[in-house]
Design an enzyme around this catalytic site. Sequence first.
Site, PDB file in Angstrom:
ATOM      1  N   GLY A 189     -33.709  23.732 -35.510  1.00 40.47           N
ATOM      2  CA  GLY A 189     -33.131  24.304 -34.290  1.00 40.47           C
ATOM      3  C   GLY A 189     -31.953  23.480 -33.817  1.00 40.47           C
ATOM      4  O   GLY A 189     -31.410  22.670 -34.574  1.00 40.47           O
ATOM      5  N   ASN A 190     -31.523  23.682 -32.607  1.00 39.28           N
ATOM      6  CA  ASN A 190     -30.473  22.841 -32.027  1.00 39.28           C
ATOM      7  C   ASN A 190     -30.706  22.700 -30.529  1.00 39.28           C
ATOM      8  O   ASN A 190     -31.629  23.302 -29.976  1.00 39.28           O
ATOM      9  CB  ASN A 190     -29.083  23.388 -32.359  1.00 39.28           C
ATOM     10  CG  ASN A 190     -28.860  24.760 -31.774  1.00 39.28           C
ATOM     11  OD1 ASN A 190     -28.832  24.923 -30.558  1.00 39.28           O
ATOM     12  ND2 ASN A 190     -28.734  25.773 -32.634  1.00 39.28           N
TER      13      ASN A 190
END
Length: 407
Positions: free
Chosen positions: A207-208
């Site tokens: 993810g980020n």
Amino acid sequence: MLRHKHIVLAVTGGIAAYKAASLVRLFVKEGAEVRVIMTKSAEDFVTAKTLGVLSKHEVVTGFFDAGDNWNNHVHLAEWADMIVVAPLTANTMAKFANGLCDNIVCACYLSARSVVFAAPAMDLDMYRHPTTIENIAKLEKQGTVIIPAERGELASGLSGEGRMAEPEHIVEFIKAHLSKGLPLSGKRVLVNAGPTYEAIDPVRFIGNRSSGKMGVALADAFAEAGAEVYLVLGPSNCSPLHKSVSVQHVESAQDMLEACTAHFSRVDIAVLSAAVADYKPKTVAGQKIKKKDSTLNLELIKTADVLKTLGETKKHQVLIGFALETENVEEYAREKLKSKNLDMIVANSATEAGTGFGVDTNRVTIIDKHNNLYKFELKTKQEIARDIVKATLDYMMHGEKNMNDPA
Ligand code: CTP
């Protein structure tokens, strides 16, 4: 426009009261929450049971309910985003005009803090009577919005003006009234926001750090400007404040692509602010990966570029992208503007203090394809969202013009 709106529908005693059933259904279909109140004489024309079933709430017909509990008209009026009186009989109209308060409908009218719409319904001669004309003028002076009666066959057998506006027309009238004067009324806007999660196995993902704050603020700002907004939102704890924004939750870049392409052909403006993953694992393990070895190699493949894909199919839409850079912000942003076939790009730095993921502020530069450039100070994401709406309106108004070019 009516999605999640709180509507109090007040029904008074005329033959058109039977149409209140269709009106409740239409409001519910639009996504509104409806509470029905009615006068005793309205019950001669339509049952409280029918309207209760359609609105999914008990109908309030008096100051006290069956259990002798007081029905609080003040709470109802406070709850309402709008009160719609349909039909409004000559009798209730006269009571409204003179501040009488002998039933729940009049009490709610007097307690109203929201806009009140009223759809008169009466016989031709009653509708034309000078008292009615005077009462309508009085109600309008008080701020009530009159939905004009329509012409046609009347219950008396006469034909002419006085018929309550058809339920469909009432809904259209209210929607048109609510969006009147707003610069983006009638326009549809797609916004995407948040991070994406790319699955590694059933419990892990790549993810980020995107919070989705900027995109959610954008969805609210476009809705405030009167647009119908579709927000495609990756995993995020944020949600729009504006009740009319329609939210679709997605997880991966592929979901984001599918949701955005599905909306794109129907919208006038698309603003893609999501931090879409650029790579995803080539294969997703069916079971949780066990920690057997001292190293683990993940092979990553490119995801689809959502913005670029929309840029390739763009027709009438104004397409706006974001560029998050750590160096050469303007130069890289211009490259993205061109390579992704955008109308406008919002450039920001990931490294400057007070900017980037997670924080409430940002400093952006907006560049359009005619080389107009707008530089902004450090601001809250809500303020930036309004600046982006304003820049979009400027772009739509001035078309091809370079605002920096004196010619
Ligand atoms: N974007 C997208 N789909 C992707 C990657 C990016 O739609 N797979 C969009 C973003 O929503 C943003 C714009 O493209 O509006 C630019 O994103 P950014 O991360 O700044 O750049 P990239 O195109 O990913 O290029 P790079 O990471 O090389 O800077």
